[in-house]
Scaffold this active site. Structure first.
Site, short mmCIF file in Angstrom:
data_model
loop_
_atom_site.label_atom_id
_atom_site.label_comp_id
_atom_site.label_asym_id
_atom_site.label_seq_id
_atom_site.Cartn_x
_atom_site.Cartn_y
_atom_site.Cartn_z
N LYS A 1 -3.99 -13.95 14.82
CA LYS A 1 -4.39 -14.55 13.55
C LYS A 1 -4.92 -15.97 13.79
O LYS A 1 -4.30 -16.77 14.51
CB LYS A 1 -3.21 -14.61 12.58
CG LYS A 1 -3.56 -15.17 11.21
CD LYS A 1 -2.38 -15.14 10.27
CE LYS A 1 -2.06 -13.74 9.81
NZ LYS A 1 -1.03 -13.74 8.73
N ARG B 1 -8.04 0.04 -5.64
CA ARG B 1 -8.68 0.92 -6.63
C ARG B 1 -10.05 0.39 -7.02
O ARG B 1 -11.00 1.16 -7.21
CB ARG B 1 -7.79 1.05 -7.86
CG ARG B 1 -6.62 2.01 -7.68
CD ARG B 1 -5.99 2.33 -9.02
NE ARG B 1 -4.91 3.29 -8.90
CZ ARG B 1 -5.08 4.61 -8.84
NH1 ARG B 1 -6.31 5.12 -8.87
NH2 ARG B 1 -4.05 5.43 -8.76
N GLY C 1 2.51 -6.30 -0.06
CA GLY C 1 3.44 -5.62 -0.95
C GLY C 1 3.73 -4.18 -0.60
O GLY C 1 4.32 -3.45 -1.41
N GLY D 1 3.86 -6.86 7.10
CA GLY D 1 4.11 -8.26 7.42
C GLY D 1 5.38 -8.47 8.22
O GLY D 1 6.16 -7.54 8.50
#
Length: 288
Positions: free
Chosen positions: A92, A179, A228, A249
């Site tokens: 990262k 979505r 999430g 994560g």
């Protein structure tokens, strides 16, 4: 992609894999390993080994400094992780910080994640990824236009992300963004060819990539979801919506027996269309 690396889909074992031409064979082989699966964020060798043993297709190396903000990780620790595992290691870096990429490129890093808005060095100017000829970049997005802009800059993978703190379990924003991207792709795929140019201007995306997306019926890059995703059902949901894989994560390592939790999440991704397999993965999973 025109003028860069071309992406051609072909079916295998029920999945769609991407053949990236114009890359060295070693790089192509590593990309093939992450065409679908689970990428796990880690901060040390121990966590990287757990992720590999559980079946992760790749690890994302980061070193959070304060409240989720991170800077370029220690290159020496990257070399230790690279030696300890046989799966690809993504590192990262801060958005727009091309010098971090230059430094890490010199020590052998070939996979970069430039997607963490909390750690953006320059939120307006992303790294010109085409300057790193044999490297692969992951970038974040929340819309189709943003995804295609990052791909034009040279990203080989995009992750549609929402709230990036997995520990809260808020999948709502990630679900909404996934979505939205998928809906826009379906809308584009069914669009009249004469409307494509106007639509590319509407979403502020390069016309050539909008056209390519319309022809493919999906993003012209590997597409993961992040944020999430904390249960096997969450993981399978992202896959059934059309993602190629998911990111998990660092929070996964704060639970008891993270190896078992990771293994169950990976099983859910691999068997995302099988309710019985998902039930087995969820049975005894523990609190989310």
């Amino acid at each position: 992609m025109p003028g860069q690396s071309s992406v051609a889909p072909f079916p295998t074992n029920g999945y769609t894999i991407y053949e990236f031409t114009g890359r060295p064979s070693s790089s192509t082989n590593e990309l093939a390993r992450v065409h679908t699966g689970v990428i796990v964020e880690v901060k040390d060798v121990h966590q990287a080994k757990i992720a590999e043993e559980a079946g992760a297709c790749c690890v994302l190396f980061s070193q959070p400094i304060h409240e989720g903000i991170s800077r370029m990780p220690e290159p020496l620790l990257f070399k230790e992780i690279e030696r300890a595992v046989s799966i690809p290691v993504i590192v990262k870096i801060r958005i727009g910080h091309f010098v971090e990429a230059q430094i890490l490129d010199c020590v052998g890093v070939k996979h970069f994640d430039e997607s963490d808005e909390a750690s953006a060095a320059d939120a307006e100017n992303f790294i010109n990824k085409h300057k790193f000829k044999d490297s692969h970049f992951v970038c974040g997005c929340r819309s189709l236009g943003e995804a295609l802009r990052r791909i034009k800059e040279g990203a080989i993978m995009v992750k549609t992300q929402g709230g990036m703190s997995s520990i809260t379990g808020h999948i709502t924003e990630t679900l909404r963004n996934v979505r939205s991207v998928m809906s826009d792709i379906r809308y584009l795929h069914n669009m009249d060819e004469n409307e494509v140019f106007a639509y590319s201007r509407e979403i502020a995306a390069p016309y050539d990539l909008v056209k390519e997306t319309r022809e493919l019926g999906r993003l012209p890059a590997i597409h993961y979801a992040a944020g999430g995703i904390v249960t096997p059902a969450d993981a399978a949901l992202m896959m059934q919506l059309g993602c190629d894989g998911i990111f998990l994560g660092l929070e996964i390592f704060e639970y008891p027996n993270p190896r078992d939790r990771l293994r169950r999440m990976i099983e859910a991704v691999r068997n995302h269309s099988d309710p019985e397999a998902l039930a087995r993965a969820a049975f005894g999973f523990g609190p989310a």
